[in-house]
Design an enzyme around this catalytic site. Structure first.
Site, PDB file in Angstrom:
ATOM      1  CG  LEU A  37       7.928  19.077  10.875  1.00  0.00           C
ATOM      2  CD1 LEU A  37       8.613  19.967   9.850  1.00  0.00           C
ATOM      3  CD2 LEU A  37       6.942  18.158  10.183  1.00  0.00           C
ATOM      4  CG  ASP A  38       7.925  12.222  13.245  1.00  0.00           C
ATOM      5  OD1 ASP A  38       8.063  12.583  14.432  1.00  0.00           O
ATOM      6  OD2 ASP A  38       6.936  11.592  12.832  1.00  0.00           O
ATOM      7  N   PRO A  39      12.150  13.285  12.143  1.00  0.00           N
ATOM      8  CG  PRO A  39      13.860  12.279  13.405  1.00  0.00           C
ATOM      9  CD  PRO A  39      12.366  12.466  13.351  1.00  0.00           C
ATOM     10  CG  ASP A  40      12.451   9.310   8.328  1.00  0.00           C
ATOM     11  OD1 ASP A  40      13.663   9.585   8.342  1.00  0.00           O
ATOM     12  OD2 ASP A  40      12.009   8.180   8.602  1.00  0.00           O
ATOM     13  CB  ALA A  41       8.505  15.000   8.432  1.00  0.00           C
TER      14      ALA A  41
END
Length: 301
Positions: A37-41
């Site tokens: 999961l991307d950091p912003d997600a």
């Protein structure tokens, strides 16, 4: 501990950060996650512990669902809010029907072009690392076949569209947002993403890192620890005769005369294998004449 636990990843952390925290809290070295999961997600991130790391790939291959916000009128190089703005369009106006038609292009089996800023690898190097080091010329983007099983708009407020999507492994929700913006001609990017499910794990059976630490200290974590075979229920099963367990565990092939119980189909390649008391692992079936046998593929004992 050979279990699976689902963590609610907060924004601002990488998936590897979550793994590191779980290692520290549980004081266990062998820990792995099941899909970046991307950091912003934020959202559901199943974590495999001990021998359960052998089934990370199984969970990774499962369908996932998300709640996402798409912002119309702004395109970025990363297809999300973290990137550099490439295009900004202010003078656009679409009806709800126009937006619905754009979403219809992202339904069912489609050919999707992944973002160039992604963890996909080219000759062993992540594409995002190649771009950031000025080696973008080494990258040739190729479409990938993905399955958007369900996508529905939840709300439209100004240039913000909130939607739900359920999709197959390898789908980039960022690309869905980007491609909808391209279809409409105004550009778009993903401005919010929360994963609501990954395989059998969802918001209801997942916990925060703070809860993990608290439950572990209070010895009340068991409710959220799942056995390995919980994620393998799509495989049929075989129960072995007790006198076959040792031979099987040592790599031997067990024929069906020593199956106590089974429910496999003739076309099955792999099955869950049990003793009368325990889950042993995944076994591979083979057929010879009228005899079917099973041999260990992944052991969990």
């Amino acid at each position: 501990m050979n279990k699976i636990i689902s963590i609610l990843k907060p924004t601002g952390m990488t998936s590897h950060d979550v793994v590191s925290r779980v290692r520290k809290i549980l004081n266990i070295k062998k820990v792995g996650h099941t899909g970046t999961l991307d950091p912003d997600a934020s959202g559901v991130l199943p974590i495999c512990i001990g021998k359960a790391t052998k089934v990370c790939e199984v969970i990774l291959n499962k369908d996932k669902s998300y709640i996402c916000e798409l912002t119309l009128g702004i395109s970025t190089d990363t297809y999300d809010a973290s990137g550099e703005i490439l295009k900004k369009v202010d003078d656009f106006k679409f009806s709800n029907e126009d937006i619905e038609r754009a979403f219809d292009t992202q339904r069912g089996e489609i050919n999707q072009l992944p973002p160039i800023y992604s963890a996909l690898k080219v000759n062993g190097k992540r594409m995002c690392d190649l771009v950031r080091s000025g080696r973008q010329s080494e990258i040739t983007l190729k479409t990938r076949r993905v399955n958007i099983k369900d996508i529905k708009i939840l709300s439209i407020k100004g240039n913000k569209v909130m939607f739900y999507v359920e999709c197959s492994k390898g789908t980039y929700v960022r690309s869905i947002c980007h491609d909808i913006g391209e279809y409409l001609g105004c550009g778009a990017h993903m401005s919010f993403l929360n994963r609501t499910s990954s395989g059998k794990f969802d918001l209801d059976n997942s916990i925060t890192l703070e809860e993990l630490e608290l439950f572990y200290e209070n010895k009340t974590l068991d409710k959220y620890l799942y056995d390995i075979d919980y994620v393998l229920d799509s495989f049929n099963y075989v129960v072995l005769n007790p006198n076959a367990i040792k031979y099987y565990s040592n790599g031997g092939s067990i024929d069906d005369k020593r199956f106590l119980k089974n429910n496999f189909d003739k076309d099955d390649e792999f099955v869950r294998v049990y003793s009368t008391d325990n889950f042993l692992g995944l076994g591979k079936l083979s057929k010879h004449n009228n005899t079917i046998s099973v041999k260990s593929d992944k052991m969990f004992i």
